[in-house]
Write a protein that holds these residues in place. Structure first.
Motif, PDB file in Angstrom:
ATOM      1  N   ILE A   1      12.123   1.866   0.670  1.00 53.91           N
ATOM      2  CA  ILE A   1      12.600   2.290  -0.641  1.00 53.91           C
ATOM      3  C   ILE A   1      13.547   1.268  -1.258  1.00 53.91           C
ATOM      4  O   ILE A   1      13.681   1.213  -2.497  1.00 53.91           O
TER       5      ILE A   1
ATOM      6  N   TRP B   1       8.506   4.909   8.130  1.00 54.17           N
ATOM      7  CA  TRP B   1       8.557   5.240   6.698  1.00 54.17           C
ATOM      8  C   TRP B   1       7.313   4.713   5.984  1.00 54.17           C
ATOM      9  O   TRP B   1       7.380   4.215   4.866  1.00 54.17           O
TER      10      TRP B   1
ATOM     11  N   GLU C   1       6.584   6.097   2.591  1.00 54.46           N
ATOM     12  CA  GLU C   1       7.538   5.518   1.642  1.00 54.46           C
ATOM     13  C   GLU C   1       7.065   4.135   1.191  1.00 54.46           C
ATOM     14  O   GLU C   1       7.134   3.790   0.000  1.00 54.46           O
TER      15      GLU C   1
END
Length: 268
Positions: free
Chosen positions: A161, A184, A187
């Motif tokens: 992110i 992640w 993400e």
């Protein structure tokens, strides 16, 4: 054509650096005390069917594991099989800008790589921004790592992110985020989907261990966004690709993943 988007022809300094001791527990491989010849790396590429490997310099705080000039020498010796990726010291912003320009204009490198975990700061740290600007000016991708770290260093700085903000601040910057982004990965897919110039490479993972959500992304709207990589010497191409057929990729998707996307992104 198969292009490995993340490898490094190692120096003895890189192979023996204590920071990689945890990785050596996984690979069960002890590093050689002698410099590996470029021909040995080419042989491994041939065994895996790899035509070209992007090979990276490694610059860490107060420690140059593989210098840009050493990478340039490896590339020259490989006669077209290796492509240089430079690295810089982000603690010295003006020197970093000048080194990006030298890597591209004098050494002929096709990208710059800086790893947040080596510096223990996320890519939104102000010290990265001059490097991003220089990469935009020189027209080369910025390569980095996302996901947890094998070395015993903080993983949080590898959250995908963070690249959302970087891509918002530098919409002209091409970003190649290596190592899939696990844990992640979704993400990472979200950031790559949102931003036209953000890509993911699969280095440090064998095909058997690709997350299903990443494969689904490759097969659908992300077919132009994922690049094959190994993180050689950690993983050799033949081993990385051994189980690729289990995912039953369409021919077009497979061709883009193995080489077409990297050829376009790195302008090879």
């Amino acid at each position: 054509m198969i292009i490995d988007a993340w490898g490094q022809h190692p120096t003895v300094r890189h192979s023996h650096d204590p920071i990689f001791e945890s990785l050596r527990r996984w690979t069960k491989r002890r590093p050689s005390k002698e410099q590996l010849p470029v021909s040995a790396t080419i042989d491994v590429m041939d065994q895996g069917g790899v035509d070209v490997m992007l090979t990276s310099a490694w610059v860490a705080p107060r420690n140059v594991m593989i210098s840009n000039d050493e990478v340039s020498g490896f590339v020259d010796e490989a006669k077209g099989r290796l492509v240089g990726v430079g690295s810089v010291d982000i603690s010295r912003p003006m020197d970093a800008i000048r080194e990006v320009r030298r890597c591209v204009n004098e050494l002929g490198f096709k990208a710059i790589r800086v790893l947040p975990w080596l510096w223990e700061v996320p890519p939104t740290d102000r010290r990265f921004y001059p490097v991003f600007a220089a990469c935009v000016e020189e027209g080369v991708p910025f390569c980095t790592q996302i996901g947890h770290t094998g070395p015993l260093m903080p993983s949080e700085v590898g959250r995908p992110i963070y690249l959302d903000q970087v891509a918002l601040d530098f919409p002209e910057l091409t970003i190649v985020a290596g190592h899939i982004g696990y844990p992640w990965t979704e993400e990472a897919i979200a950031v790559a989907t949102k931003h036209e110039n953000v890509y993911i490479d699969t280095s440090a993972y064998t095909a058997r261990r690709y997350p299903p959500e990443l494969v689904e992304y490759m097969q659908r709207h992300g077919r132009s966004k994922v690049l094959f990589g190994t993180n050689y010497q950690m993983i050799e191409a033949a081993h990385a690709l051994k189980d690729l057929d289990q995912w039953e990729l369409e021919d077009e998707v497979k061709a883009l993943f193995l080489g077409g996307n990297a050829k376009r992104v790195f302008k090879l």
